[in-house]
Design an enzyme around this catalytic site. Structure first.
Site: not given
Ligand SMILES: *Cc1c(COP(=O)(O)O)cnc(C)c1O
Length: 391
Positions: A177, A205, A236
């Site tokens: 991330s 991602h 995302k």
């Molecule tokens: C954003 C993210 C999460 C959390 O997901 P949300 O739906 O925003 O709670 C988990 N793992 C990674 C690698 C992330 O980037």
């Protein structure tokens, strides 16, 4: 003085104080921030789906048909037909037997890891994995071994030396991330087979972005069958909210019975479910292919401009493009100057990244316009020179 205040002052002094900005996303990768129109370079809405007409229409229709909230957790009375439809759609999309929804990626990781391992078991976790994985590991009470980033050779040595008899879970981000690089899933799959461990991949991602139809990193690297637990998010690349775990029917039945974040939380609302179903339909259509091609060409353009100027993008090959700075103070100054120039990029500091590796985290979207990306890159390069990040 209260300890709240003392702590806030300490954070402020070390340039680690966080505060919220009011953001209103606009079309074409713009947003207003505190009332000003800027280029948005820090959203994870990679395909621009969050304001896609099909997602909005699906959400509105779902609200009209089912109301605004589900009213309970899934196992009580909050299991709508839409939850089941979305789970079926995710399983088909991911090419797995089954899928289970969670309210967020954070809840998926904490709830899944805690259910899979416990005292006497061992979790092998990449050192740069997301905070929600670390928190899930702590909740589980299993032994946590953090292996050096993407270092599958060391991971293999650690497993060779491991004399414990408990269950073993290897877990990694698919796309990291904060660094934007990809996990060596082929090698991890081999290790998983050699040592008979479980393998879990967090595709927050990569979902919608990578692999055939946007199926994610395991599909891209051809190891779908080796990944026992494919976690991904809907908030995302897919422009909605919530998350899933895809895998065998036994896995999802087990999680429905044993995952505390699944059991003890009100389920996702109709609007989010319908938007996610529409987003998967787009991701698997020719429009999805066009969006991913646009994202890739924007990424290549923007990465090329930054790298040509000598900026360190840390070997990223994805839409997440870090610009390494170092200290927290310079990083926050960098981000502040850019915002004044009309470019919105967040500085990333501890505890999100290790101390001394503070960076700007630029994220490219499919709907960015070429001239905006050129403008933003020019501003980043000019500020980097001014602040001494490059010569
Ligand atoms: C954003 C993210 C999460 C959390 O997901 P949300 O739906 O925003 O709670 C988990 N793992 C990674 C690698 C992330 O980037």
């Amino acid at each position: 003085m209260s300890f709240f205040k003392e702590e806030l002052i300490r954070l402020q002094k070390s340039s680690l104080l966080r505060s919220l900005k009011t953001v209103n996303p606009l079309p074409s990768g713009h947003a207003t921030v505190n009332g000003r129109d800027v280029i948005l370079l820090c959203s994870n809405n990679y395909l621009g789906l969050s304001d896609h007409p099909a997602l909005k229409a699906a959400s509105i229709e779902a609200i009209n048909s089912y109301g605004s909230g589900s009213g309970a957790s899934r196992l009580v009375s909050g299991n709508l037909a839409l939850h089941e439809q979305l789970e079926t759609s995710i399983a088909r999309f991911k090419g797995t037997e089954s899928a289970i929804l969670f309210n967020s990626g954070y809840a998926a990781n904490t709830g899944t890891i805690q259910a899979l391992v416990g005292r006497g078991d061992t979790i092998y976790s990449d050192r740069l994995n997301h905070a929600s994985i670390v928190d899930g590991a702590i909740l589980s009470r299993a032994r946590l071994v953090r292996y050096p980033h993407n270092d599958h050779k060391t991971l293999r040595e650690l497993l060779e030396q491991d004399k414990n008899t408990g269950r073993r879970l290897i877990i990694t981000d698919g796309i990291f991330s904060m660094d934007g690089d990809i996990a060596p899933l082929k090698e991890l799959a081999e290790i998983k087979r050699d040592f008979n461990t479980l393998l879990m991949v967090d595709d927050a991602h990569a979902t919608g972005v990578m692999g055939n139809h946007g199926r994610g990193s395991a599909d891209l690297l051809g190891v779908t069958r080796d990944v026992d637990i494919q976690m991904g998010t809907l908030g995302k690349g897919l422009g909605s909210c919530g998350a899933y775990v895809a895998g065998s029917r036994e896995l999802t039945d087990y999680l429905k019975n044993c995952s505390r974040s699944f059991i003890f939380s009100t389920s996702l609302p109709p609007a989010a479910l319908a938007a996610s179903i529409a987003a998967i339909d787009i991701s698997t259509s020719s429009e999805g292919e066009h969006l991913r091609a646009a994202l890739e060409s924007n990424r290549a353009l923007f990465a090329g401009l930054l790298e040509k100027a000598g900026l360190n993008t840390m070997g990223s090959c994805t839409q997440i493009l870090p610009v390494m700075v170092g200290g927290a103070k310079e990083t926050m100054e960098f981000s502040k100057v850019l915002l004044e120039d009309g470019v919105f990029v967040q500085g990333i500091r501890p505890p999100t990244v290790p101390s001394g590796s503070c960076r700007l985290r630029c994220t490219v979207m499919a709907n960015h316009e070429e001239n905006d990306l050129r403008f933003a890159a020019a501003k980043i390069i000019a500020s980097a020179r001014k602040l001494g990040v490059i010569n």
